[in-house]
Scaffold this motif. Structure first.
Motif, PDB file in Angstrom:
ATOM      1  N   GLY A  57      26.493  42.516  42.516  1.00 19.89           N
ATOM      2  CA  GLY A  57      26.745  41.927  41.443  1.00 19.89           C
ATOM      3  C   GLY A  57      28.444  42.441  41.658  1.00 19.89           C
ATOM      4  O   GLY A  57      29.186  43.492  40.894  1.00 19.89           O
ATOM      5  N   ASN A  58      29.233  41.592  41.853  1.00 18.94           N
ATOM      6  CA  ASN A  58      30.708  41.137  41.532  1.00 18.94           C
ATOM      7  C   ASN A  58      31.490  40.135  40.525  1.00 18.94           C
ATOM      8  O   ASN A  58      30.587  39.021  39.902  1.00 18.94           O
ATOM      9  N   HIS A  59      32.357  40.742  39.400  1.00 17.51           N
ATOM     10  CA  HIS A  59      32.499  40.291  38.886  1.00 17.51           C
ATOM     11  C   HIS A  59      34.384  40.036  39.190  1.00 17.51           C
ATOM     12  O   HIS A  59      34.980  40.922  39.506  1.00 17.51           O
ATOM     13  N   ILE A  60      35.033  38.505  39.051  1.00 19.04           N
ATOM     14  CA  ILE A  60      37.017  38.897  38.913  1.00 19.04           C
ATOM     15  C   ILE A  60      36.711  38.556  37.701  1.00 19.04           C
ATOM     16  O   ILE A  60      36.324  38.072  36.165  1.00 19.04           O
ATOM     17  N   VAL A  61      38.285  38.493  37.358  1.00 17.94           N
ATOM     18  CA  VAL A  61      39.344  38.647  35.825  1.00 17.94           C
ATOM     19  C   VAL A  61      39.926  37.549  36.258  1.00 17.94           C
ATOM     20  O   VAL A  61      40.934  37.178  36.859  1.00 17.94           O
ATOM     21  N   PHE A  62      40.206  36.196  35.441  1.00 19.00           N
ATOM     22  CA  PHE A  62      41.712  35.757  35.083  1.00 19.00           C
ATOM     23  C   PHE A  62      42.052  36.061  33.679  1.00 19.00           C
ATOM     24  O   PHE A  62      41.302  35.648  33.000  1.00 19.00           O
ATOM     25  N   ASP A  63      42.878  36.255  33.918  1.00 17.70           N
ATOM     26  CA  ASP A  63      44.336  36.053  32.823  1.00 17.70           C
ATOM     27  C   ASP A  63      45.117  34.624  32.136  1.00 17.70           C
ATOM     28  O   ASP A  63      46.147  34.769  32.751  1.00 17.70           O
ATOM     29  N   SER A  64      44.611  34.159  31.277  1.00 23.13           N
ATOM     30  CA  SER A  64      44.985  33.132  30.724  1.00 23.13           C
ATOM     31  C   SER A  64      45.916  33.322  30.211  1.00 23.13           C
ATOM     32  O   SER A  64      46.934  31.677  29.950  1.00 23.13           O
ATOM     33  N   LYS A  65      46.506  34.373  29.956  1.00 24.12           N
ATOM     34  CA  LYS A  65      48.513  34.326  29.532  1.00 24.12           C
ATOM     35  C   LYS A  65      49.470  33.734  30.723  1.00 24.12           C
ATOM     36  O   LYS A  65      49.722  32.903  30.781  1.00 24.12           O
ATOM     37  N   SER A  66      49.191  35.206  31.758  1.00 20.37           N
ATOM     38  CA  SER A  66      49.977  34.518  33.547  1.00 20.37           C
ATOM     39  C   SER A  66      49.051  33.159  34.046  1.00 20.37           C
ATOM     40  O   SER A  66      49.864  33.358  34.742  1.00 20.37           O
ATOM     41  N   LYS A  67      47.773  33.097  33.946  1.00 20.04           N
ATOM     42  CA  LYS A  67      46.812  32.374  34.681  1.00 20.04           C
ATOM     43  C   LYS A  67      47.161  32.650  36.376  1.00 20.04           C
ATOM     44  O   LYS A  67      46.841  32.037  36.866  1.00 20.04           O
ATOM     45  N   ILE A  68      46.909  34.818  36.244  1.00 16.55           N
ATOM     46  CA  ILE A  68      46.846  35.224  37.393  1.00 16.55           C
ATOM     47  C   ILE A  68      45.013  35.428  37.696  1.00 16.55           C
ATOM     48  O   ILE A  68      44.880  36.034  37.081  1.00 16.55           O
TER      49      ILE A  68
END
Length: 261
Positions: free
Chosen positions: A154-165
């Motif tokens: 049960g693993n999730h990652i996060v993409f920040d669309s503004k910084s593209k990090i």
């Protein structure tokens, strides 16, 4: 267009942290390591600030709570943190949940799979605990992306669309030799850095199939930086170098005979 941190590793403020991206309204911040982690598992904590609101990413376990609070409050009031995200259930990620609930008004997001385990960290009030479905979800400008079996089911990652990090949880983790820590992984130190990643990934990541699924998804996002919860932050050419390395790695069930000898 925002600015990315281009400092060499020799100029990084290891104790207090660094702003990785800043466009004046939106910041993505690495919160430093500090002195308390000597001899312990090194972990990275991150803060995203958009306008006057904050998001904490994997703020960590009990022993680093005072350090993380001190560094967070250099940038934002605790009352202005709206979201606390936990990528998975490990104690170095999430055992500080009760304390963060006590000092913020934030909602806490963690995989649906792990919500029922939180009482073991002392959680009794679930009114601010929000389960993330297996398929992920959006949190404003943040895309919560499933990365199951990398290493947690049960693993999730996060993409920040503004910084593209891309906040990458344990994917890309490295184990530094004591005294040899650095923040950024660039093309010049990438090959040496793989020796610090290989042992963890071969043992903890479930299989090469899981790796390829992750790599294909991440390539579609075209991140400018990949920021793991342990080890260094990949930037510039090292982003694609990391994806190539991981996409060709044999790990977990691929090498079960080797691990079982």
């Amino acid at each position: 267009m925002g600015e990315y941190n281009n400092k060499p590793n020799s100029e990084i403020d290891m104790e207090n942290g660094e702003i990785l991206y800043d466009d004046g309204k939106h910041k993505f911040i690495w919160l430093g390591w500090g002195r308390l982690e000597t001899g312990l598992i090194q972990t990275n904590q991150y803060l995203i600030i958009d306008g006057n609101k904050g998001v904490l990413l994997d703020p960590g376990g009990i022993h680093i709570f005072p350090k993380v609070v001190a560094n967070v409050t250099k940038y934002i009031d605790l009352d202005d943190i709206d979201v606390i995200f936990f990528s998975h259930q490990d104690p170095d990620v999430s055992s500080g949940i009760p304390m963060w609930l006590s000092v913020t008004n934030a909602n806490v997001y963690i995989s649906d799979l792990w919500v029922r385990f939180l009482p073991h960290f002392g959680i009794t009030d679930f009114s601010r605990i929000k389960g993330i479905p297996d398929g992920g979800q959006r949190l404003g400008d943040l895309e919560v992306i499933p990365a199951h079996f990398m290493h947690s089911p049960g693993n999730h990652i996060v993409f920040d669309s503004k910084s593209k990090i891309l906040f990458n949880a344990d994917i890309g983790a490295a184990v530094f030799n004591e005294g040899g820590e650095y923040l950024f992984v660039d093309k010049d130190n990438f090959n040496a850095h793989t020796a610090l990643m290989e042992g963890f990934h071969k043992r903890y990541i479930a299989s090469s199939n899981a790796c390829r699924y992750y790599v294909n998804k991440v390539r579609s996002l075209s991140p400018k930086m990949i920021a793991p919860q342990h080890g260094g932050v990949f930037r510039d050419e090292a982003v694609e170098m990391f994806l190539n390395w991981l996409g060709n790695l044999k790990c977990g069930t691929d090498i079960i005979d080797e691990l079982s000898r």
